[in-house]
Motif scaffolding. Structure first.
Motif, PDB file in Angstrom:
ATOM      1  N   HIS A  35       0.934  -1.135  -0.005  1.00 10.72           N
ATOM      2  CA  HIS A  35       0.009  -0.137  -0.020  1.00 10.72           C
ATOM      3  C   HIS A  35       0.804   1.324   0.049  1.00 10.72           C
ATOM      4  O   HIS A  35       1.338   1.622   1.109  1.00 10.72           O
ATOM      5  N   LEU A  38       1.399   4.399   2.538  1.00 15.47           N
ATOM      6  CA  LEU A  38       0.517   4.113   3.849  1.00 15.47           C
ATOM      7  C   LEU A  38       1.797   3.411   4.713  1.00 15.47           C
ATOM      8  O   LEU A  38       1.601   2.956   5.902  1.00 15.47           O
ATOM      9  N   HIS A 109     -13.904   6.490   0.044  1.00 15.42           N
ATOM     10  CA  HIS A 109     -12.933   6.892  -1.018  1.00 15.42           C
ATOM     11  C   HIS A 109     -12.151   5.769  -1.544  1.00 15.42           C
ATOM     12  O   HIS A 109     -12.225   4.659  -1.411  1.00 15.42           O
ATOM     13  N   MET A 111      -8.758   3.462  -3.106  1.00 14.99           N
ATOM     14  CA  MET A 111      -7.670   2.967  -2.330  1.00 14.99           C
ATOM     15  C   MET A 111      -7.250   2.175  -3.545  1.00 14.99           C
ATOM     16  O   MET A 111      -7.761   1.659  -4.450  1.00 14.99           O
ATOM     17  N   SER A 112      -5.805   2.048  -3.372  1.00 12.91           N
ATOM     18  CA  SER A 112      -5.411   0.911  -4.545  1.00 12.91           C
ATOM     19  C   SER A 112      -4.064   0.282  -3.960  1.00 12.91           C
ATOM     20  O   SER A 112      -3.569   1.017  -2.884  1.00 12.91           O
ATOM     21  N   ARG A 113      -3.508  -0.793  -4.602  1.00 11.74           N
ATOM     22  CA  ARG A 113      -2.400  -1.258  -4.097  1.00 11.74           C
ATOM     23  C   ARG A 113      -1.661  -1.830  -5.392  1.00 11.74           C
ATOM     24  O   ARG A 113      -2.482  -2.256  -6.414  1.00 11.74           O
ATOM     25  N   SER A 122      -7.581  -1.411  -7.589  1.00  7.77           N
ATOM     26  CA  SER A 122      -8.287  -0.349  -6.919  1.00  7.77           C
ATOM     27  C   SER A 122      -9.828  -1.029  -6.496  1.00  7.77           C
ATOM     28  O   SER A 122     -10.366  -1.606  -6.877  1.00  7.77           O
TER      29      SER A 122
END
Length: 206
Positions: A35, A38, A109, A111-113, A122
């Motif tokens: 991530h 983060l 919202h 998020m992605s990784r 995503s």
């Protein structure tokens, strides 16, 4: 009714916890991905019926993030089952319905990784990173058209999930508002416990 998407096992030492889960269950979790920003990385283990266990901790390949890591990771001295997520189709409508029922799960919202194979994933979720997002009330997640992480994972079947809280009657309306089912019994401090069926029998993660 929403369905369980995944359980979050947060840890201060990702490698050690992955090894311990592998030892306890007889099945080794597989790399998920990083991530970016983060400061975390995860490993995954299927739970059956489209659910999975996410083991998440500090990513040694990233520097310290600007904000605290999610799920209270920075304050942990050992691994703990921090929270869980329920899967919804149409997260905006699900949030609106929950608010109408008296509980605000937070603003969705994106998020992605990056996956272990280099692919980009995503999704949308109501995770409140600033507050750490822990507790018995799950956050909502919507994978949209993305491939679900539970596909092609080694599986250790989930037998049961239950919660403990000093005042179960305060938690139950919130669970109902997000469409989640979780048995909650009275106890000294809030906690989650998941029972899985490993190669050598039942294993409790908490």
């Amino acid at each position: 009714m929403s369905s369980l998407d995944h359980l979050v096992l947060a840890t201060p030492d990702l490698a050690a916890t992955v090894a311990e889960v592998a030892r306890l269950t007889g099945t080794r979790p597989v790399p998920g991905g990083a991530h970016t920003g983060l400061g975390t990385r995860n490993f995954l283990l299927g739970l059956g019926e489209g659910g999975y266990l996410e083991i998440i901790g500090p990513d040694p390949e990233q520097g310290a993030p600007e904000a605290p890591r999610p799920f209270g990771i920075d304050g942990l001295s050992e691994a703990r089952l921090a929270t869980w997520a329920v899967r919804v189709d149409g997260i905006d409508a699900a949030v609106a319905a929950s608010r109408e029922a008296g509980y605000d799960p937070g603003e969705p919202h994106v998020m992605s990784r990056q996956g272990h194979g280099g692919e980009q994933l995503s999704w949308k979720l109501t995770l409140d990173v600033e507050r750490g997002q822990t507790g018995l009330v799950p956050f909502l997640i919507d994978w949209g058209r993305a491939a679900h992480p539970s596909a092609n994972l080694p599986v250790v079947p989930l037998v049961g999930l239950e919660g403990v809280h000093p005042h179960p009657e305060r938690i139950e309306p919130h669970l109902a508002a997000v469409g989640a089912k979780l048995p909650v019994k009275a106890g000294n401090r809030p906690s989650l416990a998941a029972t899985v069926f490993g190669e050598t029998g039942l294993v409790v993660l908490h």
